[in-house]
Scaffold this active site. Structure first.
Site, PDB file in Angstrom:
ATOM      1  N   SER A  23     -10.398-109.436  14.926  1.00  0.00           N
ATOM      2  CA  SER A  23     -10.603-110.886  13.877  1.00  0.00           C
ATOM      3  C   SER A  23     -11.743-111.589  14.574  1.00  0.00           C
ATOM      4  CB  SER A  23      -9.768-111.647  13.628  1.00  0.00           C
ATOM      5  OG  SER A  23      -8.788-111.926  16.099  1.00  0.00           O
ATOM      6  N   GLY A  24     -12.807-110.891  14.542  1.00  0.00           N
ATOM      7  CA  GLY A  24     -14.066-111.396  15.100  1.00  0.00           C
ATOM      8  C   GLY A  24     -14.922-111.230  14.636  1.00  0.00           C
ATOM      9  N   TRP A  26     -16.672-109.087  12.407  1.00  0.00           N
ATOM     10  CA  TRP A  26     -17.225-108.011  11.235  1.00  0.00           C
ATOM     11  C   TRP A  26     -15.352-108.067  11.196  1.00  0.00           C
ATOM     12  CZ3 TRP A  26     -18.795-106.342   8.017  1.00  0.00           C
ATOM     13  CH2 TRP A  26     -18.863-105.296   7.206  1.00  0.00           C
ATOM     14  N   GLY A  27     -14.191-108.399  11.583  1.00  0.00           N
ATOM     15  CA  GLY A  27     -13.544-107.958  12.218  1.00  0.00           C
ATOM     16  C   GLY A  27     -12.444-109.482  11.095  1.00  0.00           C
ATOM     17  N   LYS A 148     -17.856 -99.640  16.083  1.00  0.00           N
ATOM     18  CA  LYS A 148     -18.833 -98.779  15.827  1.00  0.00           C
ATOM     19  C   LYS A 148     -18.732 -98.536  17.459  1.00  0.00           C
ATOM     20  CE  LYS A 148     -21.374-100.407  12.171  1.00  0.00           C
ATOM     21  NZ  LYS A 148     -22.686-100.919  11.033  1.00  0.00           N
ATOM     22  N   ALA A 181     -22.679-109.106   9.448  1.00  0.00           N
ATOM     23  CA  ALA A 181     -21.403-109.206   9.295  1.00  0.00           C
ATOM     24  C   ALA A 181     -22.078-111.406   8.293  1.00  0.00           C
ATOM     25  CB  ALA A 181     -20.240-109.437   9.908  1.00  0.00           C
ATOM     26  N   LYS A 290     -27.178 -96.150  16.373  1.00  0.00           N
ATOM     27  CA  LYS A 290     -27.862 -96.372  15.936  1.00  0.00           C
ATOM     28  C   LYS A 290     -27.892 -97.825  16.940  1.00  0.00           C
ATOM     29  CE  LYS A 290     -25.176-100.351  14.538  1.00  0.00           C
ATOM     30  NZ  LYS A 290     -25.009-101.533  14.028  1.00  0.00           N
ATOM     31  N   ASN A 357     -27.331-106.506  18.761  1.00  0.00           N
ATOM     32  CA  ASN A 357     -28.690-106.286  19.944  1.00  0.00           C
ATOM     33  C   ASN A 357     -29.421-106.180  20.335  1.00  0.00           C
ATOM     34  OD1 ASN A 357     -25.953-103.924  21.227  1.00  0.00           O
ATOM     35  ND2 ASN A 357     -25.226-103.243  19.310  1.00  0.00           N
ATOM     36  N   GLN A 385     -21.990-104.066  21.968  1.00  0.00           N
ATOM     37  CA  GLN A 385     -21.761-102.429  21.916  1.00  0.00           C
ATOM     38  C   GLN A 385     -22.818-101.187  22.017  1.00  0.00           C
ATOM     39  OE1 GLN A 385     -18.007-101.761  19.821  1.00  0.00           O
ATOM     40  NE2 GLN A 385     -18.451-103.303  21.698  1.00  0.00           N
TER      41      GLN A 385
HETATM   42  N1  LIG Z   1     -20.173-108.210  13.691  1.00  0.00           N
HETATM   43  C1  LIG Z   1     -21.372-107.459  13.411  1.00  0.00           C
HETATM   44  O1  LIG Z   1     -22.429-107.781  12.091  1.00  0.00           O
HETATM   45  C2  LIG Z   1     -20.560-106.260  12.741  1.00  0.00           C
HETATM   46  C3  LIG Z   1     -19.939-105.477  14.126  1.00  0.00           C
HETATM   47  N2  LIG Z   1     -20.099-103.843  13.519  1.00  0.00           N
HETATM   48  C4  LIG Z   1     -18.351-103.841  14.682  1.00  0.00           C
HETATM   49  O2  LIG Z   1     -16.770-103.809  14.324  1.00  0.00           O
HETATM   50  C5  LIG Z   1     -16.637-103.957  15.318  1.00  0.00           C
HETATM   51  C6  LIG Z   1     -16.321-105.629  15.844  1.00  0.00           C
HETATM   52  O3  LIG Z   1     -17.146-106.343  16.077  1.00  0.00           O
HETATM   53  P1  LIG Z   1     -16.898-107.862  15.777  1.00  0.00           P
HETATM   54  O4  LIG Z   1     -15.114-107.904  14.452  1.00  0.00           O
HETATM   55  O5  LIG Z   1     -18.040-107.845  15.171  1.00  0.00           O
HETATM   56  O6  LIG Z   1     -16.123-108.674  17.214  1.00  0.00           O
HETATM   57  P2  LIG Z   1     -17.674-109.210  18.026  1.00  0.00           P
HETATM   58  O7  LIG Z   1     -18.130-108.893  18.233  1.00  0.00           O
HETATM   59  O8  LIG Z   1     -17.103-110.602  17.589  1.00  0.00           O
HETATM   60  O9  LIG Z   1     -16.301-109.753  19.413  1.00  0.00           O
HETATM   61  C7  LIG Z   1     -15.052-110.396  19.673  1.00  0.00           C
HETATM   62  C8  LIG Z   1     -12.780-109.683  19.332  1.00  0.00           C
HETATM   63  O10 LIG Z   1     -13.368-109.167  20.488  1.00  0.00           O
HETATM   64  C9  LIG Z   1     -11.627-110.013  20.369  1.00  0.00           C
HETATM   65  N3  LIG Z   1     -11.351-109.745  22.355  1.00  0.00           N
HETATM   66  C10 LIG Z   1     -12.014-109.991  22.979  1.00  0.00           C
HETATM   67  N4  LIG Z   1     -10.427-110.072  24.189  1.00  0.00           N
HETATM   68  C11 LIG Z   1     -10.667-109.039  23.928  1.00  0.00           C
HETATM   69  C12 LIG Z   1      -8.675-108.003  24.341  1.00  0.00           C
HETATM   70  N5  LIG Z   1      -9.339-108.251  25.511  1.00  0.00           N
HETATM   71  N6  LIG Z   1      -8.395-107.568  23.622  1.00  0.00           N
HETATM   72  C13 LIG Z   1      -8.900-107.410  22.146  1.00  0.00           C
HETATM   73  N7  LIG Z   1      -9.483-108.041  21.879  1.00  0.00           N
HETATM   74  C14 LIG Z   1     -10.740-108.930  22.419  1.00  0.00           C
HETATM   75  C15 LIG Z   1     -12.050-111.338  20.476  1.00  0.00           C
HETATM   76  O11 LIG Z   1     -10.570-111.879  20.060  1.00  0.00           O
HETATM   77  C16 LIG Z   1     -12.865-111.048  18.912  1.00  0.00           C
HETATM   78  O12 LIG Z   1     -11.682-110.969  17.864  1.00  0.00           O
HETATM   79  C17 LIG Z   1     -17.810-103.292  16.742  1.00  0.00           C
HETATM   80  O13 LIG Z   1     -18.391-101.880  16.558  1.00  0.00           O
HETATM   81  C18 LIG Z   1     -18.614-103.884  16.196  1.00  0.00           C
HETATM   82  O14 LIG Z   1     -20.116-102.746  16.546  1.00  0.00           O
HETATM   83  C19 LIG Z   1     -19.698-103.525  12.480  1.00  0.00           C
HETATM   84  C20 LIG Z   1     -20.759-103.740  11.527  1.00  0.00           C
HETATM   85  C21 LIG Z   1     -21.152-105.537  11.895  1.00  0.00           C
HETATM   86  O1  LIG Z   2     -23.407-102.940  13.107  1.00  0.00           O
HETATM   87  C1  LIG Z   2     -24.169-104.121  12.776  1.00  0.00           C
HETATM   88  C2  LIG Z   2     -24.725-104.034  11.345  1.00  0.00           C
HETATM   89  O2  LIG Z   2     -24.660-102.896  10.285  1.00  0.00           O
HETATM   90  C3  LIG Z   2     -24.278-105.230  13.894  1.00  0.00           C
HETATM   91  O3  LIG Z   2     -24.510-104.850  14.256  1.00  0.00           O
HETATM   92  P1  LIG Z   2     -25.008-105.501  16.090  1.00  0.00           P
HETATM   93  O4  LIG Z   2     -23.423-105.280  16.394  1.00  0.00           O
HETATM   94  O5  LIG Z   2     -26.178-105.208  16.856  1.00  0.00           O
HETATM   95  O6  LIG Z   2     -24.732-107.315  15.041  1.00  0.00           O
END
Ligand SMILES: NC(=O)C1=CN([C@@H]2O[C@H](COP(=O)(O)OP(=O)(O)OC[C@H]3O[C@@H](n4cnc5c(N)ncnc54)[C@H](O)[C@@H]3O)[C@@H](O)[C@H]2O)C=CC1
Ligand SMILES: O=C(CO)COP(=O)(O)O
Length: 432
Positions: A23-24, A26-27, A148, A181, A290, A357, A385
């Site tokens: 639930s971050g 992207w979540g 990712k 996201a 990437k 990043n 990441q």
């Molecule tokens: N944010 C973006 O724009 C995008 C992210 N992604 C990928 O999606 C995946 C998830 O990224 P986001 O949702 O952005 O996460 P985020 O970077 O917002 O990370 C924070 C999340 O990690 C959780 N967290 C912290 N400590 C934890 C623990 N000990 N155990 C479990 N969860 C914990 C937090 O509760 C929160 O939900 C990554 O692999 C990222 O590369 C992919 C596309 C876009």
């Molecule tokens: O994967 C992403 C966009 O497609 C987001 O990348 P970052 O984790 O670098 O923000």
């Protein structure tokens, strides 16, 4: 438009329950998307979508519309805040989440009876989460990994889709694309790629006639109903084209089929355009590698260099991504995934323009501090990441004596480690 008349015997008895694990930033965005679609497709999905939240305390600022004077500055549970205000105030502030999305702090309860599991959390946390899930999910559940990163062990490099699938004994595909996201949460238009190479058993019965989803590659993942081909002839293959170690359990016939069309229905929105493919390895690798290139782009722009230099970084990075796919996933990675799909070149471009990043690497150079310091200071708990992926890919290459063959990946790792200053990056990747 009048609803299509479906003969009663062809309507599925059950609906898919969807859970998003994570639930971050992207979540929460992906949860919003699938909850919108679950509500609009009651013949395929249960309306309520569960989102597992790693519970933490949050404090609501005085200037927030959600500030409650009777609570004041006292810490509140993030799940309670999400369910009350339908907003993830910490990781996706100012975005309204659908009311049919339920935040749940219990992982086991959130996945209970779910047929579709969407894994969307920073890759450093998936190990523990996966372990906790063992024995608590439906044996015929299917997964999609939005993570990712890559999993590196002594045995080699694995994709999270295959690692999750093998660990939980289910089939798992991958979603990746040019998907910042915050833009998608604001419903700004973009594309994405979902790689799903369904086990033949999932397509071998099909209660409701469905149209074919456009798909470019192998017939196994083309979205075409395979009819009644005997299962014995259809050994499922893993993301490298080897016979899968996992013995899959068929999705019971009472459910709508879990094929390309169902996944497109679950993820596609007017502002989020999905292309379905079958190259799970290519889509997963594109999303992981990437991030290393995006750090390099940030190092270059942080030094005051321009778009021409960044374009060269993207070009060299793309070449190393293609080489890596060919060298270690030659059986399955389709080079087009890197050059044609959103999960490849489009994600590279957007990540090297406004991804976290890229932004953190640029700020690190500008402020003369480490990327880790910027991550801790600027991201309010969100996780990069690229830094861990650079380390993991490097140790995988080094073990094979191949680190010099990937000068950009290696230079990024060496700079993060403090072995070289960022000003050496361009000389480290020049081949003459
Ligand atoms: N944010 C973006 O724009 C995008 C992210 N992604 C990928 O999606 C995946 C998830 O990224 P986001 O949702 O952005 O996460 P985020 O970077 O917002 O990370 C924070 C999340 O990690 C959780 N967290 C912290 N400590 C934890 C623990 N000990 N155990 C479990 N969860 C914990 C937090 O509760 C929160 O939900 C990554 O692999 C990222 O590369 C992919 C596309 C876009
Ligand atoms: O994967 C992403 C966009 O497609 C987001 O990348 P970052 O984790 O670098 O923000």
């Amino acid at each position: 438009m009048a609803p299509a008349l479906v003969p009663p015997g062809l309507v599925s008895e059950k609906r898919h329950k969807v859970t998003v694990v994570g639930s971050g930033n992207w979540g929460s965005t992906i949860s919003k998307i699938v909850a919108e679609n679950a509500k609009e497709n009651p013949d395929v999905f249960e309306e309520e979508v569960q989102m597992w939240v790693y519970e933490e305390d949050v404090t609501i600022a005085k200037d927030s519309p959600h500030y409650d004077p009777s609570v004041g500055d006292a810490p509140q549970k993030l799940t309670a805040v999400i369910n009350k205000y339908h907003e993830n105030v910490k990781y996706l502030p100012n975005i309204k989440l659908p009311t049919n999305l339920v935040a749940n702090p219990s992982l086991v309860d959130a996945v209970n009876n779910s047929t579709i599991l969407i894994f969307n959390l920073p890759h450093q946390f998936i190990h523990r989460v996966s372990k906790q899930l063992q024995g608590h999910i439906l044996p015929f559940a299917r997964g999609i990994s939005c993570i990712k990163g890559v999993e590196v062990s002594d045995e080699g490099v694995a994709l999270f889709s295959e690692w999750i699938g093998d660990g939980l004994g289910i089939y798992c595909g991958a979603l990746s694309g040019a998907n910042i996201a915050s833009e998608i949460a604001a419903e700004k238009w973009c594309g994405t790629t979902i790689a799903y190479d369904p086990p033949p058993m999932d397509s071998s019965r099909n209660p409701t006639p469905r149209t074919q989803t456009p798909s470019r590659d192998s017939p196994r993942g083309s979205g075409v109903n395979l009819g009644f081909t005997p299962l014995a002839d259809l050994q499922h293959k893993d993301a490298r084209g080897r016979p899968s170690k996992t013995k899959l359990v068929s999705v019971p016939p009472e459910y709508p089929p879990l094929d390309h069309e169902t996944f497109k229905t679950l993820f596609q929105r007017p502002y989020f355009r999905v292309r379905m493919v079958s190259d799970v390895a290519g889509v997963s690798l594109g999303g992981a590698l990437k991030n290393i290139v995006a750090l390099a782009a940030g190092f270059v722009i942080g030094q005051g260099l321009g778009d021409n230099a960044k374009a060269e970084i993207i070009r060299v990075g793309l070449c190393e991504m293609l080489k890596f796919g060919k060298e270690f996933f030659s059986e399955t990675v389709h080079p087009d995934t890197f050059t044609v799909e959103s999960a490849g070149v489009a994600d590279l471009i957007t990540s090297c323009s406004s991804g976290r990043n890229f932004r953190c690497a640029k700020m690190a150079v500008e402020q003369g501090v480490s990327v880790a310091e910027i991550e801790a200071k600027e991201l309010n708990g969100q996780k990069l990441q690229g830094t861990s992926t650079a380390q993991e890919v490097y140790s995988f290459l080094k073990k094979r004596g191949l680190e010099k063959e990937y000068p950009l990946f290696t230079a990024v790792r060496d700079i993060i480690e403090g072995k070289y200053p960022t000003s050496d990056l361009l000389s480290l990747i020049q081949d003459d």
